[in-house]
Design a protein around this motif. Structure first.
Motif, PDB file in Angstrom:
ATOM      1  N   PHE A 147       0.824  -1.214   0.000  1.00  0.00           N
ATOM      2  CA  PHE A 147       0.000   0.000   0.000  1.00  0.00           C
ATOM      3  C   PHE A 147       0.856   1.260   0.000  1.00  0.00           C
ATOM      4  O   PHE A 147       0.519   2.243  -0.661  1.00  0.00           O
ATOM      5  N   SER A 148       1.952   1.257   0.715  1.00  0.00           N
ATOM      6  CA  SER A 148       2.850   2.419   0.721  1.00  0.00           C
ATOM      7  C   SER A 148       3.384   2.682  -0.687  1.00  0.00           C
ATOM      8  O   SER A 148       3.426   3.835  -1.142  1.00  0.00           O
ATOM      9  N   LYS A 149       3.764   1.636  -1.379  1.00  0.00           N
ATOM     10  CA  LYS A 149       4.249   1.795  -2.753  1.00  0.00           C
ATOM     11  C   LYS A 149       3.146   2.330  -3.669  1.00  0.00           C
ATOM     12  O   LYS A 149       3.391   3.177  -4.525  1.00  0.00           O
ATOM     13  N   LEU A 150       1.936   1.834  -3.474  1.00  0.00           N
ATOM     14  CA  LEU A 150       0.805   2.314  -4.267  1.00  0.00           C
ATOM     15  C   LEU A 150       0.556   3.800  -4.007  1.00  0.00           C
ATOM     16  O   LEU A 150       0.413   4.593  -4.948  1.00  0.00           O
ATOM     17  N   SER A 151       0.514   4.189  -2.741  1.00  0.00           N
ATOM     18  CA  SER A 151       0.183   5.580  -2.411  1.00  0.00           C
ATOM     19  C   SER A 151       1.273   6.566  -2.826  1.00  0.00           C
ATOM     20  O   SER A 151       1.021   7.769  -2.912  1.00  0.00           O
ATOM     21  N   ALA A 152       2.477   6.077  -3.114  1.00  0.00           N
ATOM     22  CA  ALA A 152       3.575   6.943  -3.553  1.00  0.00           C
ATOM     23  C   ALA A 152       3.502   7.277  -5.046  1.00  0.00           C
ATOM     24  O   ALA A 152       4.278   8.101  -5.528  1.00  0.00           O
ATOM     25  N   LYS A 153       2.576   6.666  -5.765  1.00  0.00           N
ATOM     26  CA  LYS A 153       2.467   6.938  -7.198  1.00  0.00           C
ATOM     27  C   LYS A 153       2.106   8.402  -7.440  1.00  0.00           C
ATOM     28  O   LYS A 153       1.352   9.008  -6.668  1.00  0.00           O
ATOM     29  N   PRO A 154       2.619   8.976  -8.521  1.00  0.00           N
ATOM     30  CA  PRO A 154       2.399  10.405  -8.800  1.00  0.00           C
ATOM     31  C   PRO A 154       0.933  10.851  -8.783  1.00  0.00           C
ATOM     32  O   PRO A 154       0.627  11.949  -8.348  1.00  0.00           O
ATOM     33  N   LYS A 155       0.028   9.991  -9.224  1.00  0.00           N
ATOM     34  CA  LYS A 155      -1.372  10.428  -9.294  1.00  0.00           C
ATOM     35  C   LYS A 155      -2.002  10.645  -7.918  1.00  0.00           C
ATOM     36  O   LYS A 155      -3.042  11.287  -7.808  1.00  0.00           O
ATOM     37  N   TYR A 156      -1.358  10.133  -6.853  1.00  0.00           N
ATOM     38  CA  TYR A 156      -1.877  10.318  -5.500  1.00  0.00           C
ATOM     39  C   TYR A 156      -1.098  11.364  -4.705  1.00  0.00           C
ATOM     40  O   TYR A 156      -1.599  11.917  -3.736  1.00  0.00           O
ATOM     41  N   LYS A 157       0.141  11.618  -5.100  1.00  0.00           N
ATOM     42  CA  LYS A 157       1.038  12.435  -4.283  1.00  0.00           C
ATOM     43  C   LYS A 157       0.564  13.867  -4.053  1.00  0.00           C
ATOM     44  O   LYS A 157       0.760  14.407  -2.973  1.00  0.00           O
ATOM     45  N   ALA A 158      -0.040  14.493  -5.042  1.00  0.00           N
ATOM     46  CA  ALA A 158      -0.432  15.896  -4.896  1.00  0.00           C
ATOM     47  C   ALA A 158      -1.610  16.092  -3.950  1.00  0.00           C
ATOM     48  O   ALA A 158      -1.808  17.198  -3.441  1.00  0.00           O
ATOM     49  N   ALA A 159      -2.379  15.051  -3.697  1.00  0.00           N
ATOM     50  CA  ALA A 159      -3.592  15.215  -2.896  1.00  0.00           C
ATOM     51  C   ALA A 159      -3.560  14.464  -1.569  1.00  0.00           C
ATOM     52  O   ALA A 159      -4.480  14.629  -0.766  1.00  0.00           O
TER      53      ALA A 159
END
Length: 181
Positions: A147-159
């Motif tokens: 999950f940490s790797k998933l949440s680090a993806k660019p599409k999630y990082k800004a929000a």
């Protein structure tokens, strides 16, 4: 006067370094009072007459103008932080896992992240509201967790930004102290 907790994304990691004393000084020049930083990972409590959206706008402008940092922040009022801490179904720590809360400034992004996370094997997620979800990671392996790797993806990082439950408890206590609750 309302008490708020502000969670910054991505400071003091990846080459973006802001001293908390300098951040506090810059924020005190804005329409905020009682500014207090917690830890060095971008947690701030403050009071303001502004509504949450106004705090977010003013805070982000301060970061851009003072530090040249195009930041994204999540702003929650003190009571909401307390509600999220209480709603978290996981313990702050045990010998095998650590509890985290992922906070979002965009509920649609959090929904997408939650849906993608529930599709991962062995990931336990609990949606706490439109702006937060709780999850568990193995002790000592948070950054390597799926999950940490998933949440680090660019599409999630800004929000989104993530804090461990222990940090959220400290932020709750500091925000309550500021509000007199």
């Amino acid at each position: 006067m309302n008490s708020y907790a502000v969670f910054l994304r991505g400071i003091n990691v990846g080459g973006i370094s802001i001293k908390m004393a300098e951040l506090k000084e810059a924020l005190n020049a804005r329409p905020f009072s009682g500014v207090k930083t917690l830890l060095a990972s971008g947690n701030v409590v403050l009071a303001s007459e502004l509504p949450p959206a106004g705090v977010k706008q003013e805070f982000e402008a301060c970061l851009r103008e003072t530090f040249g940092y195009d930041a994204w922040v999540v702003v929650l009022d003190a009571d909401r932080v307390a509600e999220l801490v209480t709603a978290c179904p996981y313990p702050a720590d045990d010998s095998s896992t650590h509890a985290y809360l992922t906070l979002a400034s965009d509920p649609d992004v959090l929904t997408d992240l939650h849906d993608a996370g529930t599709a991962l094997d062995g990931v336990e997620l609990t949606r706490l509201g439109p702006e937060a979800m709780a999850w568990l990671a193995p002790a000592g392996g948070t950054l390597d967790s799926p999950f940490s790797k998933l949440s680090a993806k660019p599409k999630y990082k800004a929000a989104t930004t993530t804090r461990n439950l222990r940090t959220m408890i400290k932020v709750r206590d500091a925000a309550w102290a500021l509000s007199g609750s």
